[in-house]
Design an enzyme around this catalytic site. Structure first.
Site, PDB file in Angstrom:
ATOM      1  N   LYS A   1      31.654  42.270  45.614  1.00 41.71           N
ATOM      2  CA  LYS A   1      31.924  40.922  45.126  1.00 41.71           C
ATOM      3  C   LYS A   1      32.405  41.083  43.682  1.00 41.71           C
ATOM      4  CE  LYS A   1      30.460  36.316  45.499  1.00 41.71           C
ATOM      5  NZ  LYS A   1      31.831  35.914  45.158  1.00 41.71           N
TER       6      LYS A   1
ATOM      7  N   ASN B   1      45.360  36.779  46.939  1.00 44.69           N
ATOM      8  CA  ASN B   1      44.069  36.103  46.912  1.00 44.69           C
ATOM      9  C   ASN B   1      44.214  34.796  47.703  1.00 44.69           C
ATOM     10  OD1 ASN B   1      41.472  35.117  46.071  1.00 44.69           O
ATOM     11  ND2 ASN B   1      41.671  36.341  44.212  1.00 44.69           N
TER      12      ASN B   1
ATOM     13  N   GLY C   1      42.430  32.662  55.440  1.00 42.40           N
ATOM     14  CA  GLY C   1      42.554  32.663  56.898  1.00 42.40           C
ATOM     15  C   GLY C   1      43.992  32.472  57.362  1.00 42.40           C
TER      16      GLY C   1
ATOM     17  N   VAL D   1      33.245  29.354  45.701  1.00 41.22           N
ATOM     18  CA  VAL D   1      31.908  29.911  45.491  1.00 41.22           C
ATOM     19  C   VAL D   1      31.612  29.971  43.985  1.00 41.22           C
ATOM     20  CG1 VAL D   1      30.463  31.972  45.874  1.00 41.22           C
ATOM     21  CG2 VAL D   1      32.037  31.206  47.646  1.00 41.22           C
ATOM     22  N   GLY D   2      32.668  30.110  43.214  1.00 39.52           N
ATOM     23  CA  GLY D   2      32.484  30.115  41.760  1.00 39.52           C
ATOM     24  C   GLY D   2      32.091  31.473  41.208  1.00 39.52           C
TER      25      GLY D   2
ATOM     26  N   CYS E   1      41.522  34.601  41.011  1.00 35.15           N
ATOM     27  CA  CYS E   1      40.603  33.613  41.588  1.00 35.15           C
ATOM     28  C   CYS E   1      41.178  32.221  41.326  1.00 35.15           C
ATOM     29  CB  CYS E   1      39.219  33.729  40.963  1.00 35.15           C
ATOM     30  SG  CYS E   1      38.093  32.475  41.592  1.00 35.15           S
TER      31      CYS E   1
ATOM     32  N   ASN F   1      40.216  41.385  39.444  1.00 38.41           N
ATOM     33  CA  ASN F   1      40.449  40.071  40.039  1.00 38.41           C
ATOM     34  C   ASN F   1      41.189  39.203  39.024  1.00 38.41           C
ATOM     35  OD1 ASN F   1      40.384  37.564  41.178  1.00 38.41           O
ATOM     36  ND2 ASN F   1      38.173  37.525  41.551  1.00 38.41           N
TER      37      ASN F   1
END
Lengths: 307, 273
Positions: A48, A193, A218, A75-76, A132, A129
């Site tokens: 994560k 992402n 998805g 999710v933050g 996000c 990352n």
């Protein structure tokens, strides 16, 4: 009759027994999560996203399935903070899997700090990352600015003894940002992402996610991922980890043909029987390569670009 | 060499996994009842517009309180009219706001989620319930009764004011034993202590425990060789196995997809921590 193709690959110099790993954000915050991911049969584990300080993330709802397929999540960047990272990395190493640590931050120094803890803990690669889409100051606003990408990737690459991978999302500047990441020393790119989106309940008359906006994942984003991988590969031919709407071997094969050397699976792991899913994608890819007369799946990387 | 066709594989775009996206989406549900049962517990009945699956015993829904929160609630009942009943207690901001929703209000349901209780063995069952563990009990008893099991229920609460007429929600119960920690009604003490006494006295083929971690830990220790299932509670955020907030250290299991039903053996390390 039942010949099998070689599924091994190497991305950013990291050798993998096959092409599949989890996408960051699917579990990966605690040692127990890695045990579970290993049980799914992935060839590498991606943690994560870790930040310097622990983050609780947003309140529920943080993820919902969509009528059109796929998920919307915010999710933050919930994670226990960098102090807990060594235990997670060590567990991955203990399991015998390459560990790719997803590194997050809101300033260059944050990325460097998390990266150095990851390096000290034995990570095999870092995935920055920079994409996000729902946590302000922590991702897409960095990744959509090529100058910022250059700065963050360069700062981390200059202190890193393992390959640095930059994860970019959909933005107006993704080709330019990809170029800047590579120029700064990134050995590979993870594309893409989730895509910033939202859902409104028409009876409750309210946005569903507590954060209102979220990242779409998805099947709905798969064609976008294929396009981004294709575009970036055409421009720079870098090592690419393809991610976005991989739900079966065909969707994985599309990303491979667009230029991906490895594949991450995210949303589809929530649809039940993740172990079976991983093995069926691998079996499908192997059969596909053999049917086309290739002994190695890696020989098919980027073939859609052939004139 | 055989060619592989898309239809042979478990794909989201194929048939087998396709229904799961709707299962994880939010279905609007209109509240038809939302009342107090006792000082601690409330009952809410909702009518969802559509459900992908009929809920099974011990499964739960993530219940969205629009603009406020989303909370995991066990299914207390599901009837032929397609209504879902929840028994819940007000624990925090989300459930307090839930308690304020009157008939006609909308909530959203994500689910049913989790692996259901699946009992094929045993004809004599002891169901041990502690505190908010009462939530899934009516639906579990309906299921056990439908399978022809004989069963007794031990229900433990802290004080008398928490009790309500549980019997009116249950089906086929042979005997309901009540235990109160303040010794005001029934057995004086914990549900797990009363269960231990009953286990010494009677023969049961199966034990099912629903309640706090402490109660389930004790129960698992005292059931001896009797097959025992425990229905756990944990912090559930995504409900679908992605976020990992409900993992049960050190087991690597996730309550939301592997549970909430486990055998004692599967989660003993977690219960002992």
């Amino acid at each position: 009759m039942n010949a099998e193709a070689d599924l091994s690959t190497a991305v950013a110099g990291v050798r993998l027994k096959h092409l599949l790993m989890n996408a960051s954000g699917v579990l990966g915050a605690y040692p127990e999560h890695l045990v579970r991911l290993a049980g799914y049969g992935v060839a590498a584990v991606v943690t994560k996203t870790f930040t310097v300080s622990p983050r609780e993330g947003y309140g529920p709802p943080i993820i919902i399935g969509l009528g059109c397929g796929g998920y919307l999540n915010a999710v933050g960047l919930a994670n226990p903070g960098v102090d807990e990272l060594p235990k997670v990395v060590r567990k991955g190493v203990e399991l015998g899997l390459p560990v790719i640590v997803s590194v997050g931050g809101s300033a260059v120094e944050d990325y460097v700090r998390v990266a150095s803890v990851a390096l000290d803990s034995g990570a095999n690669a870092l995935e920055l990352n920079l994409s996000c889409p729902h946590t302000k100051g922590y991702g897409l606003d960095v990744g959509s600015d090529p100058t910022n990408v250059f700065e963050v990737a360069g700062a981390v690459a200059s202190v890193s003894s393992v390959p640095v991978i930059v994860k970019l999302g959909l933005s107006d500047n993704y080709v330019k940002s990809a170029g800047k990441a590579l120029e700064a020393g990134a050995r590979a790119l993870t594309l893409i992402n989730t895509v910033r989106a939202m859902a409104i309940d028409v009876y409750a008359l309210k946005p569903v996610l507590s954060n209102i906006f979220g990242g779409l994942s998805g099947p709905p984003i798969h064609p976008i991922a294929v396009r981004v991988v294709y575009d970036v590969y055409r421009e720079f031919s870098p090592d690419v980890i393809g991610v976005g709407g991989v739900v079966d071997w065909v969707s994985a094969a599309e990303l491979i043909l667009a230029g991906a050397k490895a594949i991450q699976v995210g949303s589809a792991l929530a649809l039940g029987r993740p172990r079976e899913l991983i093995s069926s994608i691998l079996k499908g890819l192997s059969n596909w390569a053999v049917e086309l007369g290739y002994s190695r799946v890696s020989d098919l990387v980027g073939l859609a670009h052939r004139k | 060499m055989g060619s592989v066709h898309r239809s042979e594989l478990p794909a989201v775009c194929g048939e087998r996994l396709k229904p799961d996206f709707p299962k994880h989406s939010v279905t609007p549900a209109r509240v038809s009842l939302n009342n107090a049962l006792s000082q601690r517990f409330r009952v809410m009945r909702v009518r969802p517009q559509s459900l992908s699956y009929v809920p099974k015993p011990a499964q739960f829904f993530m219940v969205w309180i629009p603009g406020v929160d989303e909370v995991p609630l066990s299914v207390a009942d599901y009837n032929a009219d397609g209504e879902v009943t929840f028994i819940y207690e007000v624990r925090g901001f989300g459930t307090r706001k839930l308690s304020e929703l009157g008939p006609g209000s909308f909530v959203g349901l994500k689910g049913p989620l989790g692996t259901p209780l699946d009992v094929s063995e045993g004809s004599s069952v002891l169901l041990v319930v502690g505190g908010s563990g009462v939530a899934p009990v009516p639906y579990i008893t309906k299921y056990l009764a439908s399978k022809g099991h004989r069963f007794e229920v031990v229900w433990g609460v802290k004080r008398r004011s928490e009790l309500f007429n549980l019997g009116s929600f249950m089906s086929g119960v042979e005997y309901l034993h009540v235990a109160t920690e303040d010794c005001s009604v029934g057995y004086c003490g914990l549900a797990s202590e009363l269960a231990e006494t009953l286990l010494r006295r009677n023969r049961y083929d199966l034990v099912v425990g629903v309640g706090s971690k402490g109660m389930l830990r004790t129960l698992c220790r005292v059931t001896g060789g009797v097959t025992t299932y425990v229905v756990l509670e944990a912090m559930v955020k995504c409900g679908i196995g992605l976020c990992g907030s409900c993992y049960l250290p050190p087991t690597g299991k996730l309550l939301c997809v592997d549970g909430p039903v486990f055998t004692c053996g599967e989660v003993m390390e977690y219960l002992e921590r």
